[in-house]
Design an enzyme around this catalytic site. Structure first.
Site, PDB file in Angstrom:
ATOM      1  N   LYS A  81      -6.766   9.164  -7.524  1.00 41.68           N
ATOM      2  CA  LYS A  81      -7.087   9.820  -6.239  1.00 41.68           C
ATOM      3  C   LYS A  81      -7.774  11.158  -6.500  1.00 41.68           C
ATOM      4  CE  LYS A  81      -6.250   8.765  -2.502  1.00 41.68           C
ATOM      5  NZ  LYS A  81      -7.262   7.978  -1.725  1.00 41.68           N
TER       6      LYS A  81
ATOM      7  N   ASP B 133      -1.055   6.199  -5.743  1.00 45.55           N
ATOM      8  CA  ASP B 133      -2.117   7.199  -5.847  1.00 45.55           C
ATOM      9  C   ASP B 133      -1.696   8.231  -6.884  1.00 45.55           C
ATOM     10  OD1 ASP B 133      -3.893   6.445  -3.449  1.00 45.55           O
ATOM     11  OD2 ASP B 133      -1.883   6.556  -2.561  1.00 45.55           O
TER      12      ASP B 133
ATOM     13  N   HIS C 140      -0.461  10.706  -2.172  1.00 48.69           N
ATOM     14  CA  HIS C 140      -1.766  10.326  -1.628  1.00 48.69           C
ATOM     15  C   HIS C 140      -2.686  11.504  -1.305  1.00 48.69           C
ATOM     16  CE1 HIS C 140      -4.680   9.343   1.551  1.00 48.69           C
ATOM     17  NE2 HIS C 140      -4.845   8.232   0.858  1.00 48.69           N
TER      18      HIS C 140
ATOM     19  N   ASP D 235       0.469  -1.976   4.462  1.00 48.53           N
ATOM     20  CA  ASP D 235       1.685  -1.171   4.622  1.00 48.53           C
ATOM     21  C   ASP D 235       2.890  -2.064   4.918  1.00 48.53           C
ATOM     22  OD1 ASP D 235      -0.022   0.993   4.395  1.00 48.53           O
ATOM     23  OD2 ASP D 235       0.273   1.724   6.451  1.00 48.53           O
TER      24      ASP D 235
ATOM     25  N   GLU E 128      -4.450   3.832  -8.190  1.00 47.64           N
ATOM     26  CA  GLU E 128      -5.654   4.519  -7.701  1.00 47.64           C
ATOM     27  C   GLU E 128      -5.724   5.921  -8.290  1.00 47.64           C
ATOM     28  OE1 GLU E 128      -6.367   4.865  -3.433  1.00 47.64           O
ATOM     29  OE2 GLU E 128      -7.931   6.364  -3.833  1.00 47.64           O
TER      30      GLU E 128
ATOM     31  N   GLU F 254       0.791  -0.439  -4.734  1.00 52.52           N
ATOM     32  CA  GLU F 254      -0.391   0.419  -4.905  1.00 52.52           C
ATOM     33  C   GLU F 254       0.083   1.863  -4.944  1.00 52.52           C
ATOM     34  OE1 GLU F 254      -3.990   2.778  -3.293  1.00 52.52           O
ATOM     35  OE2 GLU F 254      -1.983   2.599  -2.441  1.00 52.52           O
TER      36      GLU F 254
ATOM     37  N   HIS G 256       0.827  -1.206   0.000  1.00 49.87           N
ATOM     38  CA  HIS G 256       0.000   0.000   0.000  1.00 49.87           C
ATOM     39  C   HIS G 256       0.864   1.261   0.000  1.00 49.87           C
ATOM     40  CE1 HIS G 256      -2.640   2.876   2.457  1.00 49.87           C
ATOM     41  NE2 HIS G 256      -3.335   2.667   1.354  1.00 49.87           N
ATOM     42  N   ARG G 257       0.788   2.025  -1.059  1.00 49.10           N
ATOM     43  CA  ARG G 257       1.668   3.197  -1.276  1.00 49.10           C
ATOM     44  C   ARG G 257       3.138   2.754  -1.230  1.00 49.10           C
ATOM     45  NH1 ARG G 257      -1.380   7.103   3.197  1.00 49.10           N
ATOM     46  NH2 ARG G 257      -3.474   6.324   2.781  1.00 49.10           N
TER      47      ARG G 257
HETATM   48  O1  G3P Z   1      -5.802   0.643  -2.137  1.00 46.40           O
HETATM   49  C1  G3P Z   1      -6.714   0.975  -1.168  1.00 46.40           C
HETATM   50  C2  G3P Z   1      -6.413   2.219  -0.396  1.00 46.40           C
HETATM   51  O2  G3P Z   1      -5.291   2.844  -0.932  1.00 46.40           O
HETATM   52  C3  G3P Z   1      -7.518   3.181  -0.329  1.00 46.40           C
HETATM   53  O3  G3P Z   1      -7.343   4.167   0.630  1.00 46.40           O
HETATM   54  O4  G3P Z   1      -6.782   6.412   1.411  1.00 46.40           O
HETATM   55  O5  G3P Z   1      -5.043   4.678   1.372  1.00 46.40           O
HETATM   56  O6  G3P Z   1      -5.843   5.668  -0.743  1.00 46.40           O
HETATM   57  P1  G3P Z   1      -6.203   5.272   0.659  1.00 46.40           P
HETATM   58 CA    CA Z   2      -4.571   4.534  -2.335  1.00 46.54          CA
END
Ligand code: G3P
Ligand code: CA
Length: 274
Positions: free
Chosen positions: A142, A68, A81, A265, A140, A66, A39-40
């Protein structure tokens, strides 16, 4: 269905449809049952949405990173993000109000730890070029409502790299903005798309059926995941990827729920081999 799910990398299963692949994977004990999505990037260990975090995720053998995607004032697609730079850099202001040169001059690493000083906000293009083929990329969009036409621009970058084809099963696009997901699905009909939500209102039979008319994935926060929801989503022909894992317990919960991908994470919480 155009998606590809966990287990797709296993040669044995490549002749099967995506969901046959999942079930084949589950029937063979040694095969992976779900994808591990950083995640990120591996953002528990390095500053989120930076090359340091994405490199760390690749080192940790995450299946996907992942990211954004947003856009600078002068039209460059960037990976960050928040819709402002305040939390993760030494600057202030909205991403959309800063030029690429201004964004690029910021330190996007020190907020995490002094050893990451000098990390930059990456461009979408450099992330595609650096990581495609090394890891899957879960893209994503965003806050796309702030960036008119961003879907076309993302599609253009993917097409320029031939990443819009059905065999590019390691590119997935998702958003909390469902109109944006519908639009990207029209622009890139072969690329799997997902809807993001943390709202139980989106888990009704009616809502799920509507998502299934265009989405390949229903991607909820883990607080609203139940086995019943996972089964319903699968029954409608969608995959389910859930977020955001920040503890071994949360990882185990989602493993038990049999989701298709776990967005975390800490890639090592999902797969201790990493
Ligand atoms: O991939 C799911 C997640 O990234 C969504 O929430 O706020 O971390 O972008 P957020
Ligand atoms: Ca995200």
């Amino acid at each position: 269905m155009k998606k590809s799910l966990a287990g797709a990398s296993v040669a044995l299963t490549l002749l099967l449809s995506p969901f046959q692949q999942v079930f084949a994977a589950e029937s063979v004990g040694e095969l992976r049952k779900f994808d591990n999505v950083a995640h990120r990037g591996a953002s528990g260990y390095a500053p989120e949405n930076t090359i340091a975090a994405f490199d760390k995720a690749v080192d940790m053998k995450a299946d996907y990173i992942e990211i954004d995607v947003q856009r600078s004032k002068d039209g460059k697609l960037v990976v960050i993000h928040d819709t402002t730079v305040d939390r993760t850099t030494d600057g202030t202001g909205a991403v959309k109000d800063l030029t690429f040169e201004q964004l690029r001059s910021l330190d996007a690493g020190s907020f995490k730890a002094p050893e990451f000083a000098g990390e930059k906000i990456p461009t979408f293009e450099e992330v595609l070029d650096r990581y495609h083929g090394k890891a899957g990329i879960l893209i994503e969009l965003k806050a796309p409502e702030k960036y008119s036409g961003i879907e076309e621009e993302v599609a253009l970058q993917l097409k320029a790299r031939n990443l819009d084809k059905p065999q590019n099963n390691k590119i997935i696009i998702q958003s909390f903005n469902f109109d944006s997901v519908k639009k990207i699905n029209t622009l890139l009909p072969k690329v799997p798309v997902g809807v993001l939500t943390s709202s139980r209102a989106h888990t009704t039979d009616q809502a799920l059926k509507e998502f299934a008319t265009y989405a390949d994935y229903f991607n909820p926060s883990y607080g609203i995941v139940t086995k019943e929801l996972v089964d319903k989503v699968h029954g409608l022909g969608m995959g389910i990827s859930s977020w955001t894992v920040r503890s071994p317990e949360a990882a185990q919960f989602l493993i038990d729920m049999k989701v298709d991908a776990i967005i975390t994470d800490y890639p090592d919480y999902v797969d201790p081999r990493n």
